[in-house]
Design a protein around this motif. Structure first.
Motif, PDB file in Angstrom:
ATOM      1  N   LEU A 187      -7.746  12.687  -5.108  1.00  0.00           N
ATOM      2  CA  LEU A 187      -7.726  11.300  -5.245  1.00  0.00           C
ATOM      3  C   LEU A 187      -6.358  10.865  -5.266  1.00  0.00           C
ATOM      4  N   ARG A 188      -5.535  11.542  -6.120  1.00  0.00           N
ATOM      5  CA  ARG A 188      -4.307  10.984  -5.895  1.00  0.00           C
ATOM      6  C   ARG A 188      -3.602  10.934  -4.773  1.00  0.00           C
ATOM      7  N   VAL A 189      -3.741  11.880  -3.932  1.00  0.00           N
ATOM      8  CA  VAL A 189      -3.154  11.728  -2.605  1.00  0.00           C
ATOM      9  C   VAL A 189      -3.619  10.733  -1.645  1.00  0.00           C
ATOM     10  N   LYS A 190      -5.307  10.858  -1.988  1.00  0.00           N
ATOM     11  CA  LYS A 190      -6.003   9.792  -0.944  1.00  0.00           C
ATOM     12  C   LYS A 190      -5.379   8.318  -1.055  1.00  0.00           C
ATOM     13  N   TYR A 191      -5.008   7.862  -2.389  1.00  0.00           N
ATOM     14  CA  TYR A 191      -4.836   6.646  -2.760  1.00  0.00           C
ATOM     15  C   TYR A 191      -3.357   6.406  -2.956  1.00  0.00           C
ATOM     16  N   LEU A 192      -2.496   7.188  -3.419  1.00  0.00           N
ATOM     17  CA  LEU A 192      -1.146   7.078  -4.013  1.00  0.00           C
ATOM     18  C   LEU A 192       0.038   7.785  -3.077  1.00  0.00           C
ATOM     19  N   GLY A 193      -0.697   8.786  -2.273  1.00  0.00           N
ATOM     20  CA  GLY A 193       0.172   9.648  -1.371  1.00  0.00           C
ATOM     21  C   GLY A 193       0.963   8.907  -0.258  1.00  0.00           C
ATOM     22  N   LYS A 194       1.917   9.641   0.245  1.00  0.00           N
ATOM     23  CA  LYS A 194       2.692   9.027   1.379  1.00  0.00           C
ATOM     24  C   LYS A 194       1.806   8.603   2.581  1.00  0.00           C
ATOM     25  N   LYS A 195       0.609   8.907   2.726  1.00  0.00           N
ATOM     26  CA  LYS A 195      -0.115   8.564   3.837  1.00  0.00           C
ATOM     27  C   LYS A 195      -1.649   8.025   3.168  1.00  0.00           C
ATOM     28  N   GLY A 196      -1.334   7.448   1.873  1.00  0.00           N
ATOM     29  CA  GLY A 196      -2.445   7.215   1.301  1.00  0.00           C
ATOM     30  C   GLY A 196      -3.002   5.772   1.671  1.00  0.00           C
ATOM     31  N   ALA A 197      -3.756   5.181   1.053  1.00  0.00           N
ATOM     32  CA  ALA A 197      -4.461   3.834   1.274  1.00  0.00           C
ATOM     33  C   ALA A 197      -3.483   2.699   0.880  1.00  0.00           C
ATOM     34  N   THR A 211      -0.259   2.797   0.472  1.00  0.00           N
ATOM     35  CA  THR A 211       0.984   2.902   1.279  1.00  0.00           C
ATOM     36  C   THR A 211       0.457   2.313   2.522  1.00  0.00           C
ATOM     37  N   GLU A 212      -0.584   2.462   3.228  1.00  0.00           N
ATOM     38  CA  GLU A 212      -1.101   1.676   4.464  1.00  0.00           C
ATOM     39  C   GLU A 212      -1.038   0.247   4.296  1.00  0.00           C
ATOM     40  N   ILE A 213      -1.531  -0.258   3.202  1.00  0.00           N
ATOM     41  CA  ILE A 213      -1.677  -1.573   3.138  1.00  0.00           C
ATOM     42  C   ILE A 213      -0.218  -2.169   2.642  1.00  0.00           C
ATOM     43  N   LEU A 214       0.702  -1.627   2.129  1.00  0.00           N
ATOM     44  CA  LEU A 214       2.013  -2.078   1.958  1.00  0.00           C
ATOM     45  C   LEU A 214       2.923  -2.057   3.036  1.00  0.00           C
ATOM     46  N   ARG A 215       2.465  -1.354   4.285  1.00  0.00           N
ATOM     47  CA  ARG A 215       3.550  -1.269   5.500  1.00  0.00           C
ATOM     48  C   ARG A 215       3.228  -2.676   5.965  1.00  0.00           C
ATOM     49  N   GLY A 216       2.242  -3.474   5.817  1.00  0.00           N
ATOM     50  CA  GLY A 216       1.882  -4.894   6.508  1.00  0.00           C
ATOM     51  C   GLY A 216       2.655  -5.839   5.606  1.00  0.00           C
ATOM     52  N   MET A 217       3.476  -5.585   4.663  1.00  0.00           N
ATOM     53  CA  MET A 217       4.210  -6.504   4.041  1.00  0.00           C
ATOM     54  C   MET A 217       5.231  -7.200   4.877  1.00  0.00           C
ATOM     55  N   GLY A 218       5.560  -6.752   5.869  1.00  0.00           N
ATOM     56  CA  GLY A 218       6.808  -7.033   6.859  1.00  0.00           C
ATOM     57  C   GLY A 218       6.060  -8.098   7.406  1.00  0.00           C
ATOM     58  N   GLY A 219       4.965  -8.721   7.520  1.00  0.00           N
ATOM     59  CA  GLY A 219       4.549  -9.863   8.160  1.00  0.00           C
ATOM     60  C   GLY A 219       4.382 -10.890   7.305  1.00  0.00           C
ATOM     61  N   LEU A 220       4.636 -11.020   6.002  1.00  0.00           N
ATOM     62  CA  LEU A 220       4.401 -11.930   4.774  1.00  0.00           C
ATOM     63  C   LEU A 220       5.785 -12.693   5.009  1.00  0.00           C
ATOM     64  N   SER A 221       5.445 -13.988   4.428  1.00  0.00           N
ATOM     65  CA  SER A 221       6.666 -14.973   4.078  1.00  0.00           C
ATOM     66  C   SER A 221       7.373 -14.456   2.964  1.00  0.00           C
ATOM     67  N   ALA A 222       8.426 -14.935   2.943  1.00  0.00           N
ATOM     68  CA  ALA A 222       9.482 -14.640   1.831  1.00  0.00           C
ATOM     69  C   ALA A 222       8.894 -15.325   0.489  1.00  0.00           C
TER      70      ALA A 222
END
Length: 343
Positions: free
Chosen positions: A28-38, A40-51
């Motif tokens: 579960l640690r790998v599933k949610y907090l790993g390099k390919k975890g859930a 991390t996947e969500i945070l990759r979309g922060m590039g489209g947010l405003s300042a």
């Protein structure tokens, strides 16, 4: 994105609540907090947010991560605590149980006798010399006045590695090596060690046994010096009442040669089954070093003389301790060896 993060938190905490093993927790640690975890996947979309949105979402992500890590750490600590308690229950030592006695070992009887022999001769001023157990034909035979095809070699049939290399049949090669190293200087050494012969396997013979030989070379060395040395050895090894006798014999490397007997250790010379009613027991062979052997060792037989002797340590031990079979020394029977631990 905030809603996705909150949903992820809820989902992760529900799954962590039902974890049953450390393996599941790691998955579960790998599933949610790993390099390919859930997360991390969500945070990759922060590039489209405003300042303005990025710091807000970043704080929420940190809170989610902290919440998940906190539960994981708590669960991991609980698993470790449970494992420790289980091991303590299983490995509890009952201090009221009787202890296991550690038996003391003892020196092997052959080593014990070898040490006694070395002590006796070093007390007479001898030094100890050693050499290789795998020898050349020259040192084992030829330098000892046993040329190739000499019939006396049959008495020392050995194990050959090649036509010129063999397992030594006696420790006499060490005497030759010592003579060559001394370059004509006086010699007074004993040479203990293992030797090998193709011999019958019976109560008194073995293909491998332990031997000690002695060599003295100097000016005016006489047969009487040899007899006095061996008498002193016999008295120290078997007791002050022991006497010796020398019987003429033949050895290619000594001339004259003799077999040495001691008064029977069982009947003190009166006659018994052990000595076949003779009162004597044979222990070793000896003689004055043959002139050819002196020459081979780099000495002038017109200037110096010497004596040599050789004995099987196994045979000395058989007589000293009243053992009836040489094979007992090599079977590692703890019942046999325990007798010497009590001596």
């Amino acid at each position: 994105m905030k809603e996705r993060l909150e949903a992820l938190r809820t989902e992760a905490l529900q799954e962590l609540e039902n974890v049953q093993s450390p393996q599941q927790l790691g998955d579960l640690r790998v599933k949610y907090l790993g390099k390919k975890g859930a997360l991390t996947e969500i945070l990759r979309g922060m590039g489209g947010l405003s300042a303005e949105e990025r710091p807000i979402i970043g704080q929420v992500a940190n809170d989610v991560r902290a919440a998940i890590e906190g539960v994981i750490d708590a669960k991991q600590e609980a698993f470790q605590q449970a494992e420790t308690e289980g091991r303590l229950r299983e490995e509890t030592i009952d201090v009221t149980l009787p202890g296991v006695r550690q038996t003391a070992g003892a020196i092997h009887p052959l080593n014990k006798v070898a040490q006694e022999i070395e002590d006796i001769f070093t007390g007479m001023g001898y030094t100890i010399a050693e050499g290789p157990e795998v020898e050349t034909d020259f040192y084992n035979f030829e330098a000892l006045n046993l040329p190739k095809n000499h019939p006396a070699r049959d008495m020392q049939d050995s194990f050959y590695v090649t036509d010129d290399i063999l397992m030594r049949t006696h420790t006499s090669p060490v005497q030759v090596r010592t003579m060559k190293q001394m370059n004509g200087k006086p010699v007074k050494v004993i040479c203990p060690g293992k030797v090998y012969r193709r011999d019958d396997d019976d109560a008194t013979h073995s293909f491998q046994f332990v031997q000690v030989e002695g060599l003295v070379i100097d000016k005016n060395i006489r047969m009487s010096d040899l007899k006095g040395t061996l008498l002193q050895f016999a008295k120290q090894m078997f007791g002050a009442q022991t006497e010796i006798r020398l019987r003429p014999s033949f050895f290619p490397f000594t001339e004259p040669s003799a077999e040495v007997d001691v008064t029977c250790v069982k009947c003190s010379g009166h006659g018994c089954r052990m000595c076949k009613q003779t009162g004597w027991l044979e222990i070793l062979g000896c003689g004055m070093v043959h002139p050819r052997v002196l020459e081979m060792g780099g000495y002038d037989p017109n200037e110096v003389s010497g004596f040599a002797f050789g004995m099987g340590i196994d045979r000395i031990a058989l007589l000293k301790y009243g053992i009836d079979d040489i094979r007992h020394f090599y079977t590692n029977d703890i019942r046999f060896l325990n007798q010497f631990a009590r001596m």
